[in-house]
Scaffold this active site. Structure first.
Site, PDB file in Angstrom:
ATOM      1  N   GLN A   1       0.822  -1.216   0.000  1.00  0.00           N
ATOM      2  CA  GLN A   1       0.000   0.000   0.000  1.00  0.00           C
ATOM      3  C   GLN A   1       0.854   1.263   0.000  1.00  0.00           C
ATOM      4  O   GLN A   1       0.337   2.369   0.121  1.00  0.00           O
ATOM      5  CB  GLN A   1      -0.960  -0.026   1.194  1.00  0.00           C
TER       6      GLN A   1
ATOM      7  N   HIS B   1      -1.745  -0.655   5.267  1.00  0.00           N
ATOM      8  CA  HIS B   1      -2.566   0.403   5.885  1.00  0.00           C
ATOM      9  C   HIS B   1      -1.898   1.781   5.902  1.00  0.00           C
ATOM     10  O   HIS B   1      -1.577   2.321   6.967  1.00  0.00           O
ATOM     11  CB  HIS B   1      -2.962   0.010   7.320  1.00  0.00           C
TER      12      HIS B   1
ATOM     13  N   ASP C   1      -2.770   2.541  10.533  1.00  0.00           N
ATOM     14  CA  ASP C   1      -2.107   1.860  11.661  1.00  0.00           C
ATOM     15  C   ASP C   1      -1.006   0.916  11.196  1.00  0.00           C
ATOM     16  O   ASP C   1      -0.474   0.139  11.993  1.00  0.00           O
ATOM     17  CB  ASP C   1      -3.132   1.135  12.535  1.00  0.00           C
TER      18      ASP C   1
ATOM     19  N   ARG D   1      -7.958   2.963  12.091  1.00  0.00           N
ATOM     20  CA  ARG D   1      -7.333   1.761  11.500  1.00  0.00           C
ATOM     21  C   ARG D   1      -6.738   2.070  10.124  1.00  0.00           C
ATOM     22  O   ARG D   1      -5.538   2.088   9.959  1.00  0.00           O
ATOM     23  CB  ARG D   1      -8.368   0.633  11.407  1.00  0.00           C
TER      24      ARG D   1
ATOM     25  N   GLU E   1     -16.288   1.963   8.799  1.00  0.00           N
ATOM     26  CA  GLU E   1     -16.890   3.106   9.497  1.00  0.00           C
ATOM     27  C   GLU E   1     -16.964   4.354   8.625  1.00  0.00           C
ATOM     28  O   GLU E   1     -16.070   4.618   7.825  1.00  0.00           O
ATOM     29  CB  GLU E   1     -16.042   3.476  10.729  1.00  0.00           C
TER      30      GLU E   1
ATOM     31  N   ALA F   1     -14.272  -1.763  17.306  1.00  0.00           N
ATOM     32  CA  ALA F   1     -14.522  -1.707  15.862  1.00  0.00           C
ATOM     33  C   ALA F   1     -15.978  -1.323  15.668  1.00  0.00           C
ATOM     34  O   ALA F   1     -16.880  -2.024  16.140  1.00  0.00           O
ATOM     35  CB  ALA F   1     -14.232  -3.055  15.209  1.00  0.00           C
TER      36      ALA F   1
ATOM     37  N   TYR G   1     -19.269   0.128  16.626  1.00  0.00           N
ATOM     38  CA  TYR G   1     -19.895   0.512  17.900  1.00  0.00           C
ATOM     39  C   TYR G   1     -19.375  -0.388  19.032  1.00  0.00           C
ATOM     40  O   TYR G   1     -18.917  -1.507  18.782  1.00  0.00           O
ATOM     41  CB  TYR G   1     -21.415   0.383  17.795  1.00  0.00           C
TER      42      TYR G   1
ATOM     43  N   ASP H   1     -20.276  -2.797  20.987  1.00  0.00           N
ATOM     44  CA  ASP H   1     -21.413  -3.700  21.132  1.00  0.00           C
ATOM     45  C   ASP H   1     -20.993  -5.157  21.384  1.00  0.00           C
ATOM     46  O   ASP H   1     -21.849  -6.041  21.453  1.00  0.00           O
ATOM     47  CB  ASP H   1     -22.292  -3.634  19.872  1.00  0.00           C
TER      48      ASP H   1
ATOM     49  N   GLU I   1     -14.845  -5.405  23.700  1.00  0.00           N
ATOM     50  CA  GLU I   1     -14.990  -3.950  23.528  1.00  0.00           C
ATOM     51  C   GLU I   1     -15.412  -3.274  24.837  1.00  0.00           C
ATOM     52  O   GLU I   1     -14.950  -2.185  25.153  1.00  0.00           O
ATOM     53  CB  GLU I   1     -16.001  -3.656  22.415  1.00  0.00           C
TER      54      GLU I   1
HETATM   55 CA   LIG Z   1     -18.171  -3.340  17.641  1.00  0.00          CA
HETATM   56 CA   LIG Z   2     -13.951   3.768  15.279  1.00  0.00          CA
END
Ligand SMILES: [Ca+2]
Ligand SMILES: [Ca+2]
Length: 480
Positions: A97, A169, A188, A254, A279, A295, A297, A299, A335
């Site tokens: 990259q 990246h 990153d 990221r 995102e 990553a 939300y 959740d 998370e």
């Molecule tokens: Ca998540």
């Molecule tokens: Ca984020």
């Protein structure tokens, strides 16, 4: 620990990092609802066009990541000339990259006769290994002056050197804000995955005072968005984060390959998620965007932060990396185990995935190319499409997002206040890795750059496809 097939390990390092099938959300519409477009191929034979920009000379300007050039393209005939050849100066790793990446124009203030400048980012080689990782590549942002007679870029001047670079990246989107500052995304570096799995991920690492004094940007600028004075210095009104003012305005990113301003000054960003959770963000200076703790939300769905570099008692170097199986020696963090505050995205793609999701889809088993089937689509650019008279009907106040794995371009319609995505439209599906867009001044034509190589989902079967319909091209979609 189960081992992944050797083929996956071999392929994985570079080509794969650009993540994609889309698990379409209910609000995503099919192409049937799109306005009519004619499609043509404006130019072919480019070396991985990365950034395409409509220039002040009414030509398209393209950086060529692997071609190591800046190329000027006539938008009517497709004829092209080389504006700058960085062969021998910039470096690109096959399937990597790195290379010649971001580009932004600075035109003279209206009514003045000053120079037109081009800011450019590219990877260069040093002989200095970085601490911990040993990386010897770095990235710089340089300023060139546009020679209006020869249409070439001359008089290079280094603006900011020693920025992180490597094979994975890079992010590398460059924009000039109406505040006269440069905005630049740094990835990153693919730390904590694939071939760099034993490198610690530094997206949360912040600069120390000593690093600012020594202009030691390499470690702390990974996974960040920077705001830079035109001479490379640190703006006096950048946020103080953790007691230090630097070029950093946001952290916890990221791979932010999308970055663009709306005319009201809102800065939108798109970044690639791991297996899930691409995102769309609004950039708010001074804030944390969560990666790698979160990553999408917070959740606890289909993602944990597995910190390979902290493996104990077995050291990371004695482990074999796998996206699918994590050894017990690697610390795993949910998370919700992380209590810090962060800015959640305004939209995510590839998120409707629970903890029972099968990331080893048989469609992608041959050669171990599972990543191609993952729900992420790998957003690779983001361009704000403004309200304008005569533009494409219904498109005003939308984000146009290209994808690498999904073979399509998404139009995300924004709410009137620009704070939310209200609907999605999927456009122009083909067997291509779309990289960037530019609009004609009348808004009627959308130019789309494509990668030369890499994997994409077959639009019909969703299985990995290795041949691309239009490698290394600029396509033109003209609204009828
Ligand atoms: Ca998540
Ligand atoms: Ca984020």
């Amino acid at each position: 620990m189960k081992r992944i097939p050797a083929a996956l390990a071999a392929v994985s390092a570079l080509a794969l990092t650009c993540t994609a099938p889309a698990v379409a959300d209910a609000s995503t519409t099919s192409p049937s609802g799109e306005p009519g477009f004619t499609r043509s191929v404006l130019a072919t034979g480019l070396g991985d066009p990365y950034e395409i920009v409509w220039g002040p000379d009414n030509h398209l300007w393209a950086t060529e990541k692997s071609g190591l050039k800046v190329t000027r393209v006539d938008p009517t005939t497709g004829a092209r000339t080389t504006a700058l050849d960085l062969t021998g100066t910039a470096v690109h790793t096959a399937a990597g990259q790195d290379g010649v990446l971001g580009l932004a124009f600075q035109t003279p203030r209206q009514g003045t006769s000053g120079s037109t400048y081009v800011y450019l980012s590219y990877t260069y080689q040093t002989t200095t290994p970085a601490p911990v990782t040993g990386e010897t590549r770095r990235l710089k942002i340089a300023r060139y002056t546009l020679d209006r007679t020869t249409h070439t870029l001359v008089s290079p001047k280094d603006i900011l050197t020693g920025l992180p670079s490597g094979t994975d990246h890079q992010s590398a989107r460059l924009r000039l804000g109406s505040d006269g500052k440069l905005y630049y995304t740094v990835g990153d570096q693919g730390a904590n995955q694939l071939e760099h799995y034993c490198n610690p991920n530094w997206a949360q690492r912040l600069l120390t005072r000593s690093e600012v004094e020594h202009k030691d940007w390499f470690a702390a600028y990974q996974g960040k968005i920077l705001r830079i004075n035109l001479d490379g210095s640190i703006p006096a009104d950048n946020p103080v984060i953790n007691g230090v003012r630097s070029h950093i305005i946001t952290y916890g990113h990221r791979n932010s390959q999308g970055l663009d301003f709306a005319p009201n000054g809102t800065l939108y960003q798109a970044e690639q998620g791991p297996k899930t959770d691409d995102e769309i963000n609004i950039v708010r200076p001074g804030h944390n965007y969560g990666w790698p703790y979160v990553a999408g939300y917070r959740d606890d769905q289909a993602y944990t932060y597995n910190n390979w570099s902290a493996s104990t008692p077995t050291p990371c170097k004695d482990l074999t990396y796998s996206d699918l199986e994590v050894p017990d020696s690697v610390p795993q963090q949910k998370e919700t185990d992380w209590k810090g505050s962060f800015v959640p995205p305004i939209d995510t793609l590839g998120t409707s995935v629970g903890n029972d999701y099968n990331f080893a889809d048989p469609k992608c088993a041959e050669g171990g190319l599972y990543f191609v089937c993952w729900p992420t689509i790998a957003p690779s650019s983001l361009s704000y499409y403004p309200q304008r008279s005569g533009g494409i009907r219904g498109w005003g106040n939308s984000l146009i997002v290209t994808t690498l794995k999904d073979g399509s371009v998404y139009r995300l319609k924004l709410s009137a206040d620009g704070r939310h995505v209200v609907s999605r439209e999927r456009l122009w599906t083909s067997q291509n890795r779309y990289r960037d867009t530019a609009f004609s001044p009348d808004g009627k034509t959308v130019y789309v750059a494509t990668d030369n190589a890499g994997l994409v989902r077959n639009p019909s079967s969703g299985a990995p496809a290795t041949t691309l319909d239009n490698p290394g091209s600029i396509l033109a979609f003209h609204a009828k």
